[in-house]
Design a protein around this motif. Sequence first.
Motif, short mmCIF file in Angstrom:
data_model
loop_
_atom_site.label_atom_id
_atom_site.label_comp_id
_atom_site.label_asym_id
_atom_site.label_seq_id
_atom_site.Cartn_x
_atom_site.Cartn_y
_atom_site.Cartn_z
N LYS A 1 0.84 -1.20 0.00
CA LYS A 1 0.00 0.00 0.00
C LYS A 1 0.87 1.25 0.00
CE LYS A 1 -4.03 -1.99 2.37
NZ LYS A 1 -4.83 -2.00 3.63
N GLY A 2 1.98 1.20 0.75
CA GLY A 2 2.90 2.33 0.77
C GLY A 2 3.54 2.58 -0.56
N VAL A 3 3.95 1.52 -1.27
CA VAL A 3 4.54 1.67 -2.60
C VAL A 3 3.50 2.24 -3.57
CG1 VAL A 3 5.57 0.47 -4.56
CG2 VAL A 3 6.25 -0.15 -2.25
N GLU B 1 4.48 5.97 6.38
CA GLU B 1 3.91 6.45 7.63
C GLU B 1 2.41 6.65 7.48
OE1 GLU B 1 7.40 8.85 10.01
OE2 GLU B 1 6.27 9.97 8.48
N ASP B 2 2.00 7.19 6.34
CA ASP B 2 0.58 7.48 6.14
C ASP B 2 -0.26 6.21 6.07
OD1 ASP B 2 1.22 10.14 6.17
OD2 ASP B 2 0.97 10.47 4.02
N VAL B 3 0.25 5.16 5.41
CA VAL B 3 -0.56 3.94 5.28
C VAL B 3 -0.49 3.07 6.52
CG1 VAL B 3 -0.38 3.90 2.76
CG2 VAL B 3 1.28 2.63 4.14
N SER B 4 0.59 3.19 7.30
CA SER B 4 0.75 2.33 8.48
C SER B 4 0.38 3.02 9.78
CB SER B 4 2.21 1.86 8.59
OG SER B 4 3.08 2.94 8.87
N GLU B 5 0.26 4.38 9.72
CA GLU B 5 0.02 5.18 10.92
C GLU B 5 1.10 4.90 11.97
OE1 GLU B 5 -3.99 4.48 12.13
OE2 GLU B 5 -4.84 5.63 10.47
#
Length: 880
Positions: free
Chosen positions: A407-409, A431-435
Motif C-alpha cells: 500500500k505504501g509503494v 507512515e501514512d498507510v501504516s500510521e
Amino acid sequence: MRSEEQKNVYLEDYKPSDYLIPKTEMWIDFAPERTRITTDLHIERRAGAAEDAPLELDGEHIELVSIAIGDEVLGAGQYELSDKGLVLLAPPESFVLSTVVDVEPEKNKSLEGLYRSSGNWCTQCEAEGFRRITYFLDRPDVMSVFTVKMVADKDLAPVLLSNGNPVDRGEMSNNRHFAEWHDPHPKPSYLFAMVAGNLDHISEKFTTKSGKKVDLNIYAEPGKAELCTYAMDALVRSMKWDEDRFGCEYDLDVFNIVAVSDFNAGAMENKGLNIFNDRFVLADPATATDEDYALIERIIAHEYFHNYTGNRVTCRDWFQLCLKEGLTVFRDQEFSSDERFRDVERIDDVKGLRQSQFIEDSGPLAHPPRPSQYEQIDNFYTTTVYEKGAEVVRMLMTLLGKETFHKGVDLYLDRHDGDAATIEQFIKCFEDVSERDLSQFQKWYTQAGRPEVTYSSTYDADEKVLTLNLTQNVPSTPGDSEKSPMVLPIKFGLVSSNGEDLSWERAEGAEVHDDLIVLDQSEANITFHGVSSAPVLSLFREFSAPVSVQTRAPLEEDLHRARLDGDPFNRWESLQSAILNIVTPSMAQDGPNLDEDNLEKVASALSQTLESQELSPSFKALCLKLPTYQDFAQRLSKNIHPERIKQVRRQAVQLVANSLRGQLVTLYSAVKLPETYKPDAKQSGLRALRNQSLALLAALEDKQIFEMVESHYQAAQNMTDRQAALAIICAYAPERAEELLEHFKANYAEPMTVYDKWLGLSASIDDNRAIDRIKMLMEDERFSLETPNRVRSLVGSFIQGNPTQFAREDGAGFDLVADTILKIDKFNPQVAGRFAVAFRIWRNYESNRQNAARKALERMKDEESISPNLSEMVNKTLAG
C-alpha cells in the motif's frame, strides 16, 4: 560558501533551480568526425525566483557554434562561456534558447555523453553526461518533454533510436534519412538517450493488462541478434511480473533495448530506450553460463522496473540516488526470487552484500545510503547505495508487513508520479498507510555504518520462561563517531530439539509479534513466557537486517541449526559460521593449530544436508561452497597475511573434502541432466551441485580427481560446465591450467564475452608468474584499456579472484593495479575512480603490505594530472 571545501557538494545547500525547461526540441546530424546538435530549450523562470537571477547552463567538452534567444543572435556581454557551461546574464521570464554545438563522439573515450562504439553512436547520460551533448540544466529535478529529430547517412546508421515513441521517419537527399521521436513523459536529462548505427534486432509483442499492444525490440551488433532471445524472454516475464506484483503497466507504445560492447556500467534505464552492456544481453549455452543467464534476467528486470521507480518517479537530487536504486534493486531481487528459488536467491544476495558492501561499511569509504556530501557523484554508485539501499527497503517490508508495504509503494507511485522525490517523501507514504512513526527507521538512510549485535539467553525450565538479552552498537565511521540506535527488525524462531519452532504465550520487554522482534534501543531484555522446552535461538532469519552478529554461538548450536532450522538462510548461515569460528583463529599470527575434530563435526552436518530429500540441489550446492578467502579476511579484519589465510583455508577445505570424498564422488556421478540445456532454476541447480561437488573434491589435489576435472572439461556441452572445470584447474592445479586455457582460447573464445571469461580465468591463477601473466595479457591484440569489459575481466578478476597476488608482500600487485588505474584515468575517470576501491582495505593488512599499498596510493595521489574522480577516492582511502 566553504572556501576550503568548494569542490564538495552538500545536501544542505540544495535549492530548486531558478529556471525550468518544460519542453526540449533537438536536431542531431550524425557524422563520423563531428556531430552537430541544434537545441531549442523552452525556458521559464520558476515562480518565486528573483527577476535578475542568471541562468547557468551546464556544458562540457562541446563547441558552441551559435546561440540565440528567439530570432536574436546573442553577442558578447549577453552571456559568459567557460569549460563548465554558459551563463545568460539577464534572461527574460519566458523564452526559447536556441544553441548549435559540435561534439566529437569518435574521440570520446570517457564513454559519457555521446560517443561512438564499434561504428555506432551511443549515449550515456547518468549522472552528468548530458552536458557533454548540449547546454542544459543537467540536474535530476529539471524535467522536460523531449522531441528529437535524428539525421544520418543510411549506410552508416540505418537505425535511429531515441526515447519515447516514433512519430515520423523519411528519406532525404544524399543517401540520408531521418527519424523523429517524442517522449510524452517529462524526464530529467540523465534519462535522455540516442543510438544511431548499423544494428540487427529481434522483435516481440506484449499485451498489457489493459489490452494495449507494445512493440518490444532488442538491438545488437550485426550477427548477434540471435543471442538476444533469452533477454527478450526475461523482458516479457519482467513486464508481466511488474503488473501482477506492483500494478505497474508499461506506458509507451514501444520498448527498445540496445546492446553495446563499450559501456561503463551494466545498463541504463533511459525512458523507453534501455542501453545495455552487451555482456548482460547476449547469451546462448555455448557462450554463457547459468550465472550469466541469471544476471541477464535480473538486470533486464532491474532496468525495466526503473520505468516507474526511477523514471516516472525520479530523484530530486543525486543525494537521493538510493531512492531509485535501492528500491529497484529490491524489486529485481523479488523478481528473481519468484522466478527461481527464493531461499537460494536470498543467500546469494547476502553473500554479495557481505563481500562488497560490508567491506565498504567498515572502511575509509563508509557512507550512508543517502550521503550528505560528495565531490564526484560518479563515485557514489556504490554497493551501499544499491545493495544496502535494497536491504533498507526489505526491512521496511518486514517491519510493516507485506500488505501494508505494498500500500505504501502504491501511494508513493501515485502521489509522486511525474515528480522528483526525496527519501523523506518516500518514508512519509509508509507512515501514512501504516500510521506508524518511521523517523527513527529513517536513520538507515542517513547514518553510515553497520550495527553490531550481541545476544545471550537463559531458560528457566520450572517457569518455562526464556529471557533474551539483545544489544546493538554502531561503530564509528570516518567523520562520524556519534551513532544512534537503529531500528532492527529481527525475524526469529525458537528451535526445539526435533527442529520444530516452539510457541510462546506472551512476550515482554520489546515490541514482539509473531516471528518478529523490533529492537530500537541500545539494549533490550525480552521475556518469553510459556516456552515448553529449552530452545536453540534462530535470530535474523532471512537475514532480516544488515547487521554483524558479534556473539559466537557454541558449535553445538550452530550444528543444530545447520541440521534442523526451518529457515533455509539460517541453516546455511550456521554451517558457514561454524567453519569460520573453527578455522579463523588458526589464521591469526601465532594462532592455534587447526581444530580437526570440530571440522569433522561440521563435515558430518554437511553430509546430512547433502542426504536430505527436502532441500533443493541449488541449496546443497551453496552449502558446498565453503567460506571464501574474503570471508576469512573480513572475520580477521586486521593484520591480514593473505598467504596464511590461503594456506589454512586450503587445509580446512581438504579436511572437509576428505571426510566427504565418497559421498561427493557418488553425488557427482548421480546427478543426471536432460540432454537439452535450459538455464532455468531446476537445471542450473543440478549443474551447480555437480560442479561444486567436483570443486570440493579437487581440493584434495589428487591426480585421479584432476583427471576427472579434465574429462569434465572435455565432455562439457555448455559453457557452465566448461568454465567450472577450468576454474577448478586454475585454482588447484596451476601447472595444468596453461594448456587447458590455450585450448579454451583457441576453440571457444571467439565472441568477446567468452574472451572476457578467458581473461578472468587467466588472471585468477595464483603462482609466481601472475604479475608477468597479467602484463602479457594486456599486450594481447584483443585487449584494450579503453574497453571497460576487458579491464574488468582482467584487472578486476585479478583483484577479486587472486587476492594473494594482488596483495603480494613486495607490492608488485598493488603497483600493477595503480599503474593501470593511472593509465585509464587519462581518458575514463569514472572507471578509474571505481577501480580505486581495490585499495579500501589497505590498513587491514600486516605492516609490510600496508606500507606497499600506501606507497601505491600516494603515487596515484601525487600524479600531476589525476582526475577529480580518482583524486576523491584516493584521498578518502588514505585518510580513512
